[in-house]
Enzyme design. Sequence first.
Site, PDB file in Angstrom:
ATOM      1  N   CYS A   1      -7.662  14.422  23.598  1.00 33.92           N
ATOM      2  CA  CYS A   1      -9.105  14.615  23.710  1.00 33.92           C
ATOM      3  C   CYS A   1      -9.429  15.568  24.848  1.00 33.92           C
ATOM      4  O   CYS A   1      -8.554  16.049  25.552  1.00 33.92           O
ATOM      5  CB  CYS A   1      -9.784  13.270  23.952  1.00 33.92           C
ATOM      6  SG  CYS A   1      -9.408  12.021  22.698  1.00 33.92           S
TER       7      CYS A   1
ATOM      8  N   LEU B   1     -10.501  13.313  19.851  1.00 29.35           N
ATOM      9  CA  LEU B   1      -9.545  13.420  18.756  1.00 29.35           C
ATOM     10  C   LEU B   1      -9.130  11.992  18.427  1.00 29.35           C
ATOM     11  O   LEU B   1      -8.464  11.323  19.221  1.00 29.35           O
ATOM     12  CB  LEU B   1      -8.324  14.252  19.157  1.00 29.35           C
ATOM     13  CG  LEU B   1      -7.236  14.383  18.094  1.00 29.35           C
ATOM     14  CD1 LEU B   1      -7.745  15.159  16.884  1.00 29.35           C
ATOM     15  CD2 LEU B   1      -5.988  15.062  18.664  1.00 29.35           C
TER      16      LEU B   1
ATOM     17  N   ASN C   1      -8.630  10.811  28.220  1.00 31.17           N
ATOM     18  CA  ASN C   1      -7.782  11.591  27.325  1.00 31.17           C
ATOM     19  C   ASN C   1      -6.383  11.007  27.430  1.00 31.17           C
ATOM     20  O   ASN C   1      -5.765  11.066  28.497  1.00 31.17           O
ATOM     21  CB  ASN C   1      -7.768  13.065  27.752  1.00 31.17           C
ATOM     22  CG  ASN C   1      -6.705  13.863  27.024  1.00 31.17           C
ATOM     23  OD1 ASN C   1      -6.373  13.569  25.882  1.00 31.17           O
ATOM     24  ND2 ASN C   1      -6.153  14.869  27.691  1.00 31.17           N
ATOM     25  N   GLY C   2      -5.883  10.414  26.358  1.00 26.54           N
ATOM     26  CA  GLY C   2      -4.528   9.879  26.450  1.00 26.54           C
ATOM     27  C   GLY C   2      -4.224   8.803  25.440  1.00 26.54           C
ATOM     28  O   GLY C   2      -5.007   8.517  24.533  1.00 26.54           O
TER      29      GLY C   2
ATOM     30  N   THR D   1       7.274  33.132  30.459  1.00 30.64           N
ATOM     31  CA  THR D   1       8.041  32.246  29.579  1.00 30.64           C
ATOM     32  C   THR D   1       7.131  31.307  28.802  1.00 30.64           C
ATOM     33  O   THR D   1       7.361  31.043  27.618  1.00 30.64           O
ATOM     34  CB  THR D   1       9.046  31.418  30.402  1.00 30.64           C
ATOM     35  OG1 THR D   1       9.845  32.302  31.190  1.00 30.64           O
ATOM     36  CG2 THR D   1       9.940  30.607  29.499  1.00 30.64           C
TER      37      THR D   1
ATOM     38  N   ARG E   1       5.435  33.261  25.967  1.00 29.29           N
ATOM     39  CA  ARG E   1       6.425  33.551  24.910  1.00 29.29           C
ATOM     40  C   ARG E   1       6.620  32.348  23.995  1.00 29.29           C
ATOM     41  O   ARG E   1       6.690  32.482  22.770  1.00 29.29           O
ATOM     42  CB  ARG E   1       7.765  33.918  25.547  1.00 29.29           C
ATOM     43  CG  ARG E   1       7.845  35.264  26.218  1.00 29.29           C
ATOM     44  CD  ARG E   1       9.206  35.409  26.894  1.00 29.29           C
ATOM     45  NE  ARG E   1       9.405  36.734  27.479  1.00 29.29           N
ATOM     46  CZ  ARG E   1      10.523  37.092  28.102  1.00 29.29           C
ATOM     47  NH1 ARG E   1      11.515  36.224  28.235  1.00 29.29           N
ATOM     48  NH2 ARG E   1      10.640  38.314  28.604  1.00 29.29           N
TER      49      ARG E   1
END
Length: 590
Positions: A2, A51, A75-76, A316, A319
Amino acid sequence: MCGILALLGCSDDSQAKRVRVLELSRRLKHRGPDWSGIFQYGDFYLAHQRLAIIDPASGDQPLFNEDKKIVVTVNGEIYNHEKLRKLMPNHKFRTGSDCDVIAHLYEEYGENFVDMLDGVFSFVLLDTRDNSFLAARDAIGITPLYIGWGLDGSVWISSELKGLNDDCEHFEVFPPGHLYSSKNGGLRRWYNPAWFSEAIPSTPYDTLVLRRAFENAVIKRLMTDVPFGVLLSGGLDSSLVASVTTRYLAGTKAAKQWGAQLHSFCVGLEGSPDLKAAKEVADFLGTVHHEFHFTVQDGIDAIEDVIYHIETYDVTTIRASTPMFLMSRKIKSLGVKMVISGEGADEIFGGYLYFHKAPNKEEFHTETCRKIKALHQYDCLRANKATSAWGLEARVPFLDKEFIDVAMSIDPEWKMIKHDQGRIEKWVLRKAFDDEEQPYLPKHILYRQKEQFSDGVGYSWIDGLKAHAEQHVTDRMMLNAAHIFPHNTPTTKEGYYYRMIFERFFPQNSASLTVPGGPSIACSTAKAIEWDASWSNNLDPSGRAAIGVHNSAYDNHLSSVANGNLDTPIINNVPKMVGVGVAAELTIRS
């Protein structure tokens, strides 16, 4: 995952501030497309973008205790929420959400309840009884969180930079394993495991203890009320996640709802190493396998969106984030809302190829500690934000608190790479799942060499990025780089290209300071470069920079074609790691 946003204390007109908080919260809607909520109490505002993974019907946030005096936005996922509910028999819970326990735990235990949570989380809690507030982030920093301060004395908390960078005079990363208390006036660390001090452990290696700890970590993450799957690259880490999930899925609530056959997902360029290996693992495990292809141009076209969502200019990370970002969109289009992934094993077990050069077990162990502490700036950032950009949640069992405690208590002598004894990278993990009677994986997959995600999706991916940057960044621009970007000055044209895009989205000085920097060889920390004196002149974050270790290491032809004259001497002169050989392991960085 979330999105949370909180404004805690301000001096402006309340209605105008509420409108602003709602506006900023909408910047996080990609993280939580299922529902939006906001709570206002005086000059305190808690907003949430949901979410829905657990209890989609009634678990909307913010959440409250019984008399609504304590309010929280989270959130979790709290994996032990059912056990925690049993500790509070006198409390009445309004929803079936796993996060519903947080307000009640605070009411029962005060600020010291955070370590009771088994899961990953970022939350802001408001106690309206005394106008105090509390914010906390999970142990490793799997969920992202930022904190900022306004000129008017306000404190801002947000899941992403874009939620607060325009309204704060200063902002920074909220450190993992920490708690911010308005009562005590600042941050303190609530997560204090034995390994954090970097003392050298001495527990003997036990294959069954390690295996069971990882299986338990995976089983916890099967808690879901929505369709899910696994990310499967064909490397060791993701393959073990898929194997254990397949083995224990039957009989779970998730299997009863969505079926006992696991769905797996992989992304790569046509003919990439990962696609081939993932298909073989999927066939072995019997998963419903989904293979997604992308082109180098597809990835280049997505770079700006990736940098906006991932909120970094680290080479990195970008990528590796781009193919994961593209794959996440495809996965979400299939109706899947949660995936289980393999991040963290390389940090815990010393899986990166540069660990071949660790001079002793003490250096080996302290480097793994440094890598774990930095995960929130790299792989956790990528895994969370690349998936959350499309409303998809990624769960990472290798970073389970209890599993880390077990793995990091092993005497690091067992983790050392010793070819004369047949011990390659992550040997202790491979050996734990090397079961002849009921094999978890095919033998050659179990002992596949390490392949960083940005390499494994197809070697021409990184080469294509370098060539693209070469077209957009001139030599003159590089000469002035230190004047334009005095902090974390880009040393390559690829890095300069990403930095330009990042600065366009996040021009504040505070934003550039949230991104880590420093030299690296094949994903090492700056400290580990001291293991080999020649490394300081031959730096490249790709695993292929480990010539003499990596089976598909850079060669003269590849570097001259892909990198141009500027990079050719660096790649050509990367030292061979004498005595290391190429029979190393391979997992991916995802």
